[in-house]
Design an enzyme around this catalytic site. Structure first.
Site, PDB file in Angstrom:
ATOM      1  N   ARG A  94      -3.496  -5.835 -20.896  1.00  0.00           N
ATOM      2  CA  ARG A  94      -4.359  -5.363 -21.991  1.00  0.00           C
ATOM      3  C   ARG A  94      -3.661  -4.376 -22.918  1.00  0.00           C
ATOM      4  O   ARG A  94      -4.172  -4.041 -23.974  1.00  0.00           O
ATOM      5  CB  ARG A  94      -5.684  -4.819 -21.460  1.00  0.00           C
ATOM      6  CG  ARG A  94      -5.572  -3.627 -20.559  1.00  0.00           C
ATOM      7  CD  ARG A  94      -6.888  -3.386 -19.871  1.00  0.00           C
ATOM      8  NE  ARG A  94      -7.967  -3.140 -20.831  1.00  0.00           N
ATOM      9  CZ  ARG A  94      -8.079  -2.047 -21.574  1.00  0.00           C
ATOM     10  NH1 ARG A  94      -7.163  -1.098 -21.484  1.00  0.00           N
ATOM     11  NH2 ARG A  94      -9.085  -1.902 -22.404  1.00  0.00           N
ATOM     12  N   ASP A 107      -9.279   4.320 -25.045  1.00  0.00           N
ATOM     13  CA  ASP A 107      -9.344   4.211 -23.589  1.00  0.00           C
ATOM     14  C   ASP A 107      -9.132   5.568 -22.942  1.00  0.00           C
ATOM     15  O   ASP A 107      -8.318   6.358 -23.419  1.00  0.00           O
ATOM     16  CB  ASP A 107      -8.246   3.289 -23.069  1.00  0.00           C
ATOM     17  CG  ASP A 107      -8.710   1.857 -22.984  1.00  0.00           C
ATOM     18  OD1 ASP A 107      -7.908   1.030 -22.542  1.00  0.00           O
ATOM     19  OD2 ASP A 107      -9.847   1.571 -23.367  1.00  0.00           O
ATOM     20  N   GLU A 150       2.007  -7.869   7.924  1.00  0.00           N
ATOM     21  CA  GLU A 150       2.469  -6.484   8.122  1.00  0.00           C
ATOM     22  C   GLU A 150       3.465  -6.035   7.066  1.00  0.00           C
ATOM     23  O   GLU A 150       3.910  -4.894   7.070  1.00  0.00           O
ATOM     24  CB  GLU A 150       3.107  -6.329   9.507  1.00  0.00           C
ATOM     25  CG  GLU A 150       2.152  -6.529  10.663  1.00  0.00           C
ATOM     26  CD  GLU A 150       0.957  -5.587  10.605  1.00  0.00           C
ATOM     27  OE1 GLU A 150       1.166  -4.361  10.480  1.00  0.00           O
ATOM     28  OE2 GLU A 150      -0.176  -6.082  10.670  1.00  0.00           O
ATOM     29  N   PRO A 210       0.798  -1.229   0.000  1.00  0.00           N
ATOM     30  CA  PRO A 210       0.000   0.000   0.000  1.00  0.00           C
ATOM     31  C   PRO A 210       0.832   1.282   0.000  1.00  0.00           C
ATOM     32  O   PRO A 210       0.328   2.334  -0.373  1.00  0.00           O
ATOM     33  CB  PRO A 210      -0.850  -0.114   1.272  1.00  0.00           C
ATOM     34  CG  PRO A 210      -0.258  -1.199   2.085  1.00  0.00           C
ATOM     35  CD  PRO A 210       0.530  -2.082   1.171  1.00  0.00           C
TER      36      PRO A 210
HETATM   37  N1  ADE Z   1      -1.712  -4.417  -0.254  1.00  0.00           N
HETATM   38  C1  ADE Z   1      -2.631  -3.953   0.610  1.00  0.00           C
HETATM   39  N2  ADE Z   1      -3.171  -2.820   0.173  1.00  0.00           N
HETATM   40  C2  ADE Z   1      -2.585  -2.542  -1.033  1.00  0.00           C
HETATM   41  C3  ADE Z   1      -2.721  -1.504  -1.976  1.00  0.00           C
HETATM   42  N3  ADE Z   1      -3.552  -0.491  -1.790  1.00  0.00           N
HETATM   43  N4  ADE Z   1      -1.941  -1.548  -3.074  1.00  0.00           N
HETATM   44  C4  ADE Z   1      -1.071  -2.556  -3.250  1.00  0.00           C
HETATM   45  N5  ADE Z   1      -0.904  -3.559  -2.397  1.00  0.00           N
HETATM   46  C5  ADE Z   1      -1.646  -3.559  -1.295  1.00  0.00           C
END
Ligand code: ADE
Length: 224
Positions: free
Chosen positions: A152, A167, A114, A87
């Site tokens: 794609r 697109d 984590e 994330p």
């Molecule tokens: N793992 C958990 N959340 C994520 C996200 N937003 N982007 C990529 N991998 C992730």
């Protein structure tokens, strides 16, 4: 182009990539896709892929050995870069997808818990990629998003090259409201211009609509 995904849930990928545009591209041999079970690269009886974090704290961390061994084994067939879905990574957008499609393949690691022991990133020179500022329960859904967005763009995957050019983000002429039959649905009618057969006016109308519709942040992508 080859896509190899390393995950503790390889079964999640079958239903997604056996269908639709990507499924057909795999069947036709335009792209290769394989989900690899991380637990196959463990050596202990419990097939453990995570352990407690050094320094303490909640949760578990993905162990480096199985991930690195999985990548070493995949490398024989896939010379592409390693991407960790996290994330906090670099944000996936159309520009990044267009950059990654130039690679011979991608090896995508799905994080859980984590995080992944940071030596995986340093040892493999891996790039961390996020699909947005929200936390999901693991990297599997993000990996599907990344693979779809890149696959794609492989020539031939999207049947009609015009639809690829049209697109959103890829072309100025995008993102207009679309209608199909019936022309009158419960009193909601299709804009007259689309029924006019006047292609110049239709084009102009679509251009106007697309400009109104486009979110401000997409401007940035378009210019580059
Ligand atoms: N793992 C958990 N959340 C994520 C996200 N937003 N982007 C990529 N991998 C992730």
């Amino acid at each position: 182009m080859r896509f190899d995904v390393v995950t503790i849930f390889p079964a999640m990928f079958g239903p997604v990539f056996q269908q639709g545009v990507i499924g057909r591209a795999i069947e036709r041999g335009l792209i290769g896709f394989q989900a690899h079970d991380l637990r196959q690269y463990t050596h202990d009886r419990h097939r453990q892929v995570d352990d407690m974090p050094f320094g303490g704290g909640p949760g578990m961390v993905m162990k480096p050995e199985p991930v690195i061994e999985a990548v070493e084994s995949i490398r024989v067939k896939n010379r592409g870069p390693v991407v960790l879905m996290e994330p906090w990574g670099e944000r996936l957008d159309q520009r990044l997808a267009a950059e990654l499609v130039k690679e011979p393949g991608l090896i995508v690691i799905c994080g859980r818990y984590e995080g992944i022991d940071d030596r995986v990133r340093t040892a493999l020179g891996a790039r961390e990629v996020s699909i947005g500022d929200y936390v999901l329960s693991g990297g599997e859904v993000p990996a599907m998003v990344l693979v779809d967005a890149v696959a794609r763009l492989v020539p031939g995957v999207v049947g009609d090259p015009e639809s690829l050019a049209q697109d959103s983000f890829a072309d100025e002429m995008t993102g207009w409201p679309q209608f199909t039959r019936p022309a009158d649905y419960r009193g909601m009618t299709v804009p007259d211009v689309l029924l006019s057969g006047d292609h110049a006016r239709i084009k102009q109308w679509r251009r106007q609509q697309a400009a109104q519709r486009r979110a401000p942040h997409t401007e940035e992508v378009k210019k580059t």
